[in-house]
Design an enzyme around this catalytic site. Structure first.
Site, PDB file in Angstrom:
ATOM      1  CG  ASP A   8      -1.445   1.348   0.814  1.00 48.55           C
ATOM      2  OD1 ASP A   8      -2.311   2.211   0.290  1.00 48.55           O
ATOM      3  OD2 ASP A   8      -2.115   1.918   1.980  1.00 48.55           O
TER       4      ASP A   8
ATOM      5  CB  CYS B  14     -19.272   0.986  -9.549  1.00 45.86           C
ATOM      6  SG  CYS B  14     -17.835   1.054 -10.358  1.00 45.86           S
TER       7      CYS B  14
ATOM      8  CB  CYS C 130     -20.060   7.221  -7.331  1.00 41.86           C
ATOM      9  SG  CYS C 130     -17.967   7.800  -5.982  1.00 41.86           S
TER      10      CYS C 130
ATOM     11  CB  CYS D 135     -17.662   2.092  -5.847  1.00 39.78           C
ATOM     12  SG  CYS D 135     -16.219   1.769  -4.778  1.00 39.78           S
TER      13      CYS D 135
ATOM     14  CE  LYS E 170      -8.677  12.997  20.866  1.00 40.23           C
ATOM     15  NZ  LYS E 170      -8.231  12.996  21.554  1.00 40.23           N
TER      16      LYS E 170
END
Length: 379
Positions: free
Chosen positions: A134, A194, A198, A243, A297
């Site tokens: 990622d 999808c 959206c 989606c 947070k």
């Protein structure tokens, strides 16, 4: 060493360590991706979270000089929450996207890649390896697509026949010449579900996303959310699955194959009001292990405030008024003021907004208080 034989051994070992799907591709340049990324950059469609150097994203040898092949892995994650708690009028709940259920997937995939690395080093002592998940330079999706893991769907996700798009991806560049697998044919066909649903129109066209409009991206930003998207957030605390949930290939797909990925229902669907004033220590203890906590947070609290406005939760007004008056963060004070105006419709609450306006020094917050007052005046 026989390349086909080692490939078979790697595939077998990958199953033993809990890799659900594995594919192999060459480490040649990603020419088509380069053009797409340049277009995205020119149009301003990038999120800013990705690697900014396009050459690094498309040229594996820039990351591993003697790169010969890339191994792509996929792990399936759950799509359905067992024993999901109900949202009640007194205790409204938000939702984290499915990719943030369970332990942070970066940790889970790095564990599998690390085991695979050790296996390969035993087989090929001088092998060179660079793994990523990622946050690495390469595009996980582009690698997975070329390695035959799945096809790149119109929703900009890799879609696998076995697990749908509910998969985490990671890859490993190596100087060992593994025989490549064949890419999969696109199977989206004429389906546009999808694109049609959206919430913000972020899916510009099949396979093209304007990240600046994507709710998954917006929930991770730290500033004030643009007005036009606040009502689109709904009760999403982090991420967006729309989606994916409408994709016909995903229908009925729900895999609980990895203990680390099993969600805690109270974390996946948290109560909103307790999230507003959670301490840093409690936040880290409760949410620190999930990927949705990576921005801290504040964005999640801002989103929780917007979710309470979405529900028009009058029981949250005392907490929101307290935040507006006393929170040290302008984004939280201002978003609370906006939400108060959305929820309330009486003169006493309007007085609180007026009082806050008189003492507020931040101009952006004052603007949000004015919006809150305007909402009440229109009711």
């Amino acid at each position: 060493m026989n390349t086909e034989q080692l490939k078979k051994e790697v595939i077998e070992y990958s199953k033993e360590i809990g890799i659900d799907k594995i594919g192999f591709t060459s480490a040649t340049m990603f020419e088509e991706l380069k053009q797409r990324l340049m277009t995205q950059q020119e149009l301003g469609y990038q999120s800013g979270f990705e690697e900014s150097d396009i050459e690094k994203r498309v040229t594996p040898v820039k990351l591993l000089p003697k790169a010969s092949s890339i191994i792509s892995i996929a792990l399936a994650y759950p799509s359905k929450l067992k024993n999901a708690p109900k949202s009640t009028r007194e205790d409204r709940r938000g939702i984290f996207c499915r990719a943030s259920w369970g332990q942070d997937y970066h940790t889970v995939l790095r564990d599998r890649l690390s085991k695979l690395e050790n296996f390969l080093r035993e087989k090929v002592p001088n092998i060179q390896i660079k793994s990523m998940v990622d946050t690495g330079e390469l595009s996980d999706r582009a690698v997975a697509e070329r390695a035959g893991i799945g096809w790149s769907g119109k929703n900009c996700s890799i879609i696998t026949p076995e697990f749908g798009s509910y998969v985490y991806l990671g890859e490993m560049i190596t100087n060992f010449p593994f025989p490549p697998d064949k890419p999969m044919e696109d199977q989206c066909g004429s389906c546009t579900k999808c694109l049609d649903v959206c919430p913000t129109g972020a899916l510009v066209q099949g396979g093209q996303l304007d990240s600046s409009k994507c709710i998954a991206f917006l929930t991770q930003t730290k500033g004030f959310l643009p007005d036009e998207y606040r009502s689109k957030i709904g009760n999403r605390i982090y991420g967006c699955d729309t989606c994916q949930t409408v994709c016909p290939v995903n229908k009925g797909k729900d895999f609980h194959l990895h203990e680390e990925m099993e969600p805690d229902p109270e974390i996946a669907k948290p109560k909103l009001k307790p999230l507003l004033k959670i301490s840093n220590r409690d936040f880290k203890e409760k949410y620190g292990h999930i990927s949705g906590s990576w921005r801290g947070k504040k964005p999640l609290q801002r989103n929780a405030i917007l979710a309470l406005a979405h529900f028009k939760d009058t029981t949250a007004l005392p907490d929101l008024i307290d935040l507006m008056h006393n929170d040290s963060r302008p984004v939280i004070r201002g978003t609370a003021a906006w939400a108060i105006g959305k929820i309330a419709n009486n003169i006493d609450v309007a007085k609180e907004l007026h009082k806050a306006y008189m003492t507020e020094k931040d101009e952006e917050v004052k603007e949000e208080i004015s919006k809150g007052l305007a909402f009440i005046e229109k009711k």
